[in-house]
Write a protein that holds these residues in place. Structure first.
Motif, mmCIF file in Angstrom:
data_model
loop_
_atom_site.group_PDB
_atom_site.id
_atom_site.type_symbol
_atom_site.label_atom_id
_atom_site.label_comp_id
_atom_site.label_asym_id
_atom_site.label_seq_id
_atom_site.Cartn_x
_atom_site.Cartn_y
_atom_site.Cartn_z
ATOM 1 N N GLY A 116 -1.970 16.998 -4.832
ATOM 2 C CA GLY A 116 -3.098 17.104 -3.913
ATOM 3 C C GLY A 116 -4.461 17.047 -4.567
ATOM 4 O O GLY A 116 -5.478 17.223 -3.894
ATOM 5 N N LYS A 119 -6.647 14.212 -3.091
ATOM 6 C CA LYS A 119 -7.127 14.537 -1.743
ATOM 7 C C LYS A 119 -8.275 15.534 -1.800
ATOM 8 O O LYS A 119 -9.278 15.388 -1.101
ATOM 9 C CB LYS A 119 -5.993 15.081 -0.881
ATOM 10 N N GLU A 123 -11.960 14.697 -0.352
ATOM 11 C CA GLU A 123 -12.563 15.548 0.684
ATOM 12 C C GLU A 123 -13.880 16.140 0.211
ATOM 13 O O GLU A 123 -14.861 16.189 0.960
ATOM 14 C CB GLU A 123 -11.585 16.644 1.102
ATOM 15 N N LEU A 151 -3.940 7.672 0.861
ATOM 16 C CA LEU A 151 -4.832 8.835 0.817
ATOM 17 C C LEU A 151 -6.115 8.527 1.574
ATOM 18 O O LEU A 151 -6.555 9.324 2.422
ATOM 19 C CB LEU A 151 -5.147 9.201 -0.638
ATOM 20 N N TYR A 152 -6.728 7.385 1.308
ATOM 21 C CA TYR A 152 -7.968 7.020 1.993
ATOM 22 C C TYR A 152 -7.754 6.922 3.502
ATOM 23 O O TYR A 152 -8.557 7.429 4.288
ATOM 24 C CB TYR A 152 -8.515 5.696 1.448
ATOM 25 N N VAL A 155 -7.610 10.305 5.274
ATOM 26 C CA VAL A 155 -8.861 11.044 5.499
ATOM 27 C C VAL A 155 -9.840 10.248 6.359
ATOM 28 O O VAL A 155 -11.007 10.604 6.465
ATOM 29 C CB VAL A 155 -9.528 11.515 4.184
#
Length: 193
Positions: A116, A119, A123, A151-152, A155
């Motif tokens: 993580g 991420k 963020e 991942l992109y 989010v």
């Protein structure tokens, strides 16, 4: 020789995110950016990468840019991400507040992957982009970086039209609106590669 200390085992989490503002943190950034470039199947020469390293923080410097470093609880660097202003239009007025920015150099050391860290970095850099008043973040990613692309997307990034010329076949361009309105002709200084 690897300029980075050995990666942290998962038991040494949590992750601490901080801006790279000191000479020591810029040195760490250089090591992480170098590891990032070495992990790719392409050369970053087309992006003037050696100049970018030599002039850090360069376009990533505040007030319009930022470099964030991730460290484990023992202070070992495990990742980085950077943000810089992005020019999308030629009709920019000098002194105009930047509204577009570009996410660059997201990198997590191999031992930190799957925990993580990426991420958390993304963020946090999005929070920084909002704090700096940007209304949209853009990025490009290589087609073989599937985990990064997921991942992109996770989010809120979506595929967008290419915003710079590239020599890399299949490069994926993504963007995320942060809020606010982009005025016609609004732009920021910086390059688009």
């Amino acid at each position: 020789m690897n300029p980075l200390p050995p990666p942290a085992p998962p038991s040494r989490l949590p992750i601490i995110i901080s801006p790279a503002r000191s000479p020591a943190s810029i040195h760490t950034t250089t090591a992480l950016f170098t590891a990032y470039a070495a992990s790719l199947d392409i050369s970053l020469d087309f992006q003037s990468f050696s100049t970018e390293l030599a002039t850090l923080p360069g376009l990533y410097a505040p007030p319009h840019g930022e470099i964030l470093l991730a460290h484990d609880a023992a202070g070992v660097p495990v990742g980085c991400v950077a943000l810089r202003p992005l020019s999308l239009h030629a009709d920019h007025s000098p002194g105009e507040k930047p509204v577009y920015c570009e996410l660059k150099r997201l990198y997590v050391v191999p031992a930190g992957r799957g925990l993580g860290v990426g991420k958390v970095l993304v963020e946090k850099v999005l929070e920084v982009a909002v704090e700096k008043g940007y209304v949209e973040v853009r990025l490009d990613t290589l087609p073989d970086m599937r985990a990064a692309t997921r991942l992109y997307e996770g989010v809120g990034f979506e595929k967008v039209e290419a915003y710079h010329g590239t020599l890399v076949e299949g490069l994926i361009f993504m963007g995320k609106r942060l809020g606010g309105e982009v005025k016609k002709g609004a732009v920021s200084a910086g390059s688009g590669n």
